[in-house]
Enzyme design. Structure first.
Site, PDB file in Angstrom:
ATOM      1  N   VAL A 159       0.870  -1.180   0.000  1.00  0.00           N
ATOM      2  CA  VAL A 159       0.000   0.000   0.000  1.00  0.00           C
ATOM      3  C   VAL A 159       0.904   1.227   0.000  1.00  0.00           C
ATOM      4  O   VAL A 159       1.755   1.366   0.876  1.00  0.00           O
ATOM      5  CB  VAL A 159      -0.884   0.041   1.273  1.00  0.00           C
ATOM      6  CG1 VAL A 159      -1.824   1.241   1.236  1.00  0.00           C
ATOM      7  CG2 VAL A 159      -1.652  -1.257   1.435  1.00  0.00           C
ATOM      8  N   LYS A 160       0.735   2.094  -0.976  1.00  0.00           N
ATOM      9  CA  LYS A 160       1.572   3.298  -0.996  1.00  0.00           C
ATOM     10  C   LYS A 160       0.866   4.355  -0.149  1.00  0.00           C
ATOM     11  O   LYS A 160       0.118   5.199  -0.647  1.00  0.00           O
ATOM     12  CB  LYS A 160       1.790   3.765  -2.443  1.00  0.00           C
ATOM     13  CG  LYS A 160       2.963   4.722  -2.562  1.00  0.00           C
ATOM     14  CD  LYS A 160       3.373   4.906  -4.011  1.00  0.00           C
ATOM     15  CE  LYS A 160       4.276   6.106  -4.202  1.00  0.00           C
ATOM     16  NZ  LYS A 160       5.554   6.064  -3.504  1.00  0.00           N
TER      17      LYS A 160
END
Ligand code: PMP
Length: 307
Positions: A159-160
């Protein structure tokens, strides 16, 4: 601002607003709880004007990051494509870095993000070689961090999210304090994960290896581009867990990332990698990468979103 060239406009929630007015309230949820997901995209100058590199894939990853943290982004990929193009034109940029961000905004405090509204913004500004122009040619010195990569079951690397970059920032500061240009983080299992803002590849006996996504790394779009380019050249590529000594013993090591592009690593923990210079396979892939983003390789033209 220390090193940020000011632009004219920022796109926010469907509107183009003056750069200086793109501010947010102190009680913005994301500021307190790290509840933002974002992207980093580059727009390059090509022979046919400017083109954004793999824009759709970046915006799809943004939506995916949002869905992993149960944040519905209230704009579709195609709306965000239009907004990005409009923004680059409004700022009269030819080549630039683009930062779309979706975050929990103002209106509710407490750990539960759901009651807070989702705001979406896009900024763009000129950004030169992230790890230095010199590093692209000469290679850089990196060090293994004493900080471990964020855990896949706490703040997943897939997940950025802004929350993830506390980890990256700690590792990067430590690397600079130790005289290195960038940090390499080991994951929970002790195997190599990635740089603080880059994926990592090694070359050994002509074949490429990079850690698999399950080792907690971001699914880098440059990583995917390099895998595809390497296979296009007939090189063998595998996604394999790597030990620290696999790095030390490699013929070549390089970072990939939107900001870092393809940056050779000359030494790790003061151990020279290969001949201590940009290796031949790194150079070949780096040259191909820069040719692709400049629109010089028709076969990969679909990676460019012309504006
Ligand atoms: N890993 C991390 C932690 C990053 O911040 C980045 C930059 N987005 C990457 C890898 C490389 O990803 P990409 O090639 O999509 O920019």
């Amino acid at each position: 601002m220390a090193d940020l060239a000011e632009g004219k406009y920022i796109w926010k929630n469907g509107e183009m607003i003056p750069w200086a007015e793109a501010t947010t309230h102190i009680l913005t949820h994301a500021l307190h709880y790290g509840t933002a997901v974002f992207e980093g995209v580059r727009c390059y100058r090509t022979e046919n004007g400017s083109a954004i590199f793999r824009l759709v894939e970046h915006l799809e990853r943004l939506e995916r990051s949002g869905s992993f943290v149960m944040m519905d982004i209230p704009y579709s990929v195609s709306e965000l494509i239009d907004a990005t193009v409009e923004l680059i034109k409004a700022n009269e940029l030819r080549s630039c870095y683009v930062r779309p961000i979706a975050y929990r905004g103002y209106g509710s405090m407490g750990v539960n993000p759901r009651p807070a509204p989702v705001d979406v913004a896009i900024a763009a500004w000129p950004w030169d070689a992230y790890l230095g122009e010199d590093a692209l040619e000469q290679g850089m010195n990196a060090g293994i961090s004493s900080w471990r990569q964020r855990s896949v079951n706490s703040t997943p690397g897939a997940v950025k999210s802004s929350a993830s970059y506390l980890n990256s920032g700690l590792a990067h500061m430590e690397a600079l304090d130790h005289g290195y240009g960038e940090a390499i983080l080991l994951g929970e299992s002790g195997m190599v994960a990635e740089g603080s803002g880059e994926n990592i590849f090694i070359v050994r006996r002509g074949a490429l290896k990079t850690p698999p996504l399950a080792d907690g790394v971001l699914e880098g779009i440059t990583r995917d581009s390099i895998i595809q380019l390497a296979r296009h050249f007939g090189l063998e590529v595998s996604e394999t867990s790597l030990a620290r000594t696999d790095l030390y013993g490699a013929d070549e090591v390089f970072f990939t990332g939107t900001a870092a592009e393809v940056t050779p690593i000359a030494s790790i923990d003061n151990r020279t990698i290969g001949n201590g210079k940009r290796g031949p396979i790194t150079e070949k892939l780096q040259t191909a990468f820069f040719d692709v983003v400049a629109g010089k390789i028709a076969e990969f033209g679909s990676w460019l979103y012309e504006i």
